[in-house]
Design a protein around this motif. Structure first.
Motif, short mmCIF file in Angstrom:
data_model
loop_
_atom_site.label_atom_id
_atom_site.label_comp_id
_atom_site.label_asym_id
_atom_site.label_seq_id
_atom_site.Cartn_x
_atom_site.Cartn_y
_atom_site.Cartn_z
N TYR A 159 46.42 34.58 46.40
CA TYR A 159 46.01 35.97 46.64
C TYR A 159 47.14 36.92 46.23
CZ TYR A 159 41.52 35.58 49.09
OH TYR A 159 40.19 35.39 49.39
N GLY A 160 48.36 36.60 46.61
CA GLY A 160 49.50 37.42 46.22
C GLY A 160 49.66 37.49 44.72
N ASP A 161 49.49 36.32 44.06
CA ASP A 161 49.55 36.26 42.60
C ASP A 161 48.53 37.21 41.96
OD1 ASP A 161 51.43 34.92 41.19
OD2 ASP A 161 50.28 33.09 40.90
N LEU A 162 47.30 37.14 42.44
CA LEU A 162 46.23 37.98 41.88
C LEU A 162 46.49 39.46 42.14
CD1 LEU A 162 43.03 35.89 42.72
CD2 LEU A 162 44.12 36.16 40.50
N ALA A 163 47.01 39.78 43.34
CA ALA A 163 47.31 41.19 43.65
C ALA A 163 48.41 41.72 42.72
CB ALA A 163 47.74 41.32 45.11
N ALA A 403 33.34 36.20 45.47
CA ALA A 403 33.57 37.54 46.04
C ALA A 403 34.81 37.56 46.94
CB ALA A 403 32.33 37.99 46.82
N ILE A 404 34.95 36.56 47.82
CA ILE A 404 36.12 36.54 48.70
C ILE A 404 37.39 36.24 47.92
CG2 ILE A 404 34.78 35.90 50.74
CD1 ILE A 404 35.86 33.06 50.45
N THR A 405 37.23 35.71 46.70
CA THR A 405 38.39 35.50 45.83
C THR A 405 38.83 36.80 45.17
OG1 THR A 405 37.76 33.22 45.34
CG2 THR A 405 39.17 34.33 43.73
N ILE A 425 57.18 40.08 48.89
CA ILE A 425 56.44 39.58 50.06
C ILE A 425 55.73 38.26 49.73
CG2 ILE A 425 54.50 40.05 51.60
CD1 ILE A 425 55.37 43.02 51.49
N THR A 426 55.10 38.18 48.55
CA THR A 426 54.43 36.94 48.15
C THR A 426 55.41 35.78 48.09
OG1 THR A 426 52.79 38.17 46.87
CG2 THR A 426 53.04 35.84 46.35
#
Length: 497
Positions: A159-163, A403-405, A425-426
């Motif tokens: 999730y951090g990577d994608l953000a 969607a949750i991804t 932070i990631t």
């Protein structure tokens, strides 16, 4: 990233493996390192970079050791299964009543050391020939709680990577196109822009950023709902572009320094910058989750730990060169979160093509990686909730999981485009778990299982050079201490505000 056993794929030489590992580690994190260096001070940064590089190398050898142990156990189970099948065939033909004793001996073998493996079995019982991903190793060596914690950690990291990716592309586009809209080619000229400053006409910079984020989501988001694979040619193209960009930035910075145009006067130490530097460095040395895909296809693994050590030395030298040329070439307050944007200034680079190539470099490379990481995260969600023999309804499989991804990282990117903090932070939280805690636990549990199954006299040929239990305890203490330090630092920083 966290999956089951897959085919090894085409084999390659150790030196090709060295190049692949170098390419994997040196990625987006390197572009945020110069600003982190400047914020923490050159001496503190260098010491921390070297120490974290050493820690990452240590845990890499832990993962390689666990891979060998997992291969040995899979090989042993197949041997036992084959033996059991042979005994069943003999029993059905009514050969002898002694088959009962053989079966009883097999059942006892599950709970006592099996020394006979090394005496009569393959001397390469620990050879790494099958790709066993970290998720499969967690299932083999951890209990149910440990497996769930593993998936939780890797999902948070992805999730951090994608953000980070979702923010980096719109930021680069905003910086480059807003400069054009203001009839200027100077993004990194020291001028501090606010999000409310005009970009083009009535459109503010933050509005432009969110428009680009929306376009990025609409163009690449749909790939999350399908399967996508990274092709060989796409990997070659992105790697080539990455190295052209990095080499260009180092050469351009060195040219400015040699001409006496250097503006940087970095301090030796600034403790307030350590938190972000720690996260950036952890993120920039991240490779543990992809080691099975890199190490397994290497044709000759006899000196794999030395090969990995050479890779880390080269990466450490490269990060130091990139960061030191940056902090001495540019003033601290002009270094951008995305280092490539410092080269979109006409005074730094006079050739327009190079300015646009470096300014838009993250757009090309990150855009190709975003769908792959999104699909990996989606598959990890499916694996986490999967039950033996069960299947997901079409709506859950094709709509809910994608969607949750996609939605959470896009929302994070919508709320902030502070790349240094996102990377920090990631790396400091999820990256800490994947790089330190999980490999140490894998090494400890795999050693226990190996002794139980094969006996205490059996030696794993890929045993880590850091074989003493002290090193595992040290890594675990370090990892948990980092959690506490980073959290305390964030709380104290917010309290001051």
């Amino acid at each position: 990233m966290a999956g089951g056993i897959t085919d090894t794929g085409e084999l390659y030489s150790p030196y090709v493996g060295l190049v692949y590992m170098f390419n994997l580690i040196v990625g987006t994190g390197a572009l945020t390192m110069p600003k982190a260096f400047a914020t923490a001070g050159w001496l503190v940064s260098l010491v921390l970079l070297m120490f974290l590089g050493f820690m990452s190398y240590m845990t890499t050898t832990f993962v390689v050791e666990a891979m060998a142990a997992a291969n040995a156990q899979l090989r042993w189970k197949r041997m036992e299964k084959r033996k059991e099948d042979d005994e069943d065939e003999d029993s059905s033909s009514g050969v002898s009543d002694s088959d009962v004793l053989l079966q009883d001996g097999y059942e006892r073998a599950e709970t006592r050391p099996i020394l006979s493996v090394q005496r009569r079995g393959s001397p390469n019982i620990f050879e790494i020939t099958e790709r066993v991903e970290m998720g499969q190793m967690a299932s083999m060596f951890f209990n149910k709680v440990g497996v769930n914690l593993f998936y939780f950690c890797i999902i948070i990291y992805l999730y951090g990577d994608l953000a980070i990716y979702a923010a980096a592309v719109p930021v680069s586009l905003m910086q480059v196109t807003c400069a054009i809209g203001n009839h200027s080619c100077s993004v990194g000229d020291g001028t501090k822009y606010n999000d409310t400053d005009k970009c083009w006409g009535p459109i503010r910079r933050i509005d432009a950023y969110r428009l680009y984020l929306a376009a990025f989501t609409l163009l690449l988001g749909p790939f999350t709902f399908f399967n996508v694979q990274k092709t060989k040619y796409l990997q070659i193209m992105t790697s080539l572009m990455r190295w052209i960009a990095f080499i260009l930035m180092i050469i351009l910075a060195l040219i400015r320094i040699s001409r006496g145009q250097a503006e940087g006067h970095p301090s030796m130490a600034q403790l307030s910058g350590i938190r972000n530097l720690f996260g950036v460095c952890v993120y920039s040395f991240m490779c543990q989750h992809s080691l099975p895909s890199l190490i397994t296809p290497i044709s000759k693994k006899r000196h794999v730990n030395k090969l990995v050590l050479l890779d880390y030395v080269l990466i450490l030298a490269f990060y130091s060169l990139l960061s030191f040329t940056a902090i001495y070439c540019f003033r601290n307050n002009t270094l951008m979160d995305m280092y490539t944007l410092n080269f979109t200034n006409c005074d730094v680079v006079s050739v327009a093509f190079i300015r646009y190539f470096l300014g838009l470099f993250p757009v090309f490379t990150i855009s190709t990686n975003f769908p792959i990481i999104a699909v990996t995260l989606r598959n990890n969600w499916k694996t986490l909730f999967h039950r033996e023999g069960g299947t997901y309804p079409w709506v859950v499989d094709r709509i809910v999981f994608p969607a949750i991804t996609l939605v959470p990282p896009v929302l994070v990117a919508f709320c902030t485009h502070d790349l240094e903090s996102l990377v920090g932070i990631t790396g400091a939280y999820a990256g800490n778990g994947i790089q330190y805690l999980i490999p140490a636990c894998l090494a400890y549990c795999s050693r226990k299982d190996t002794q139980l199954v094969f006996g205490s006299g059996t030696v794993n040929k890929h045993l880590s050079p850091f074989r003493h239990t002290f090193w595992i305890v040290f890594v675990l203490i370090w990892g948990f201490s980092c959690f506490v330090f980073v959290t305390a630092n964030i709380v104290l920083s917010e309290a001051k505000l």
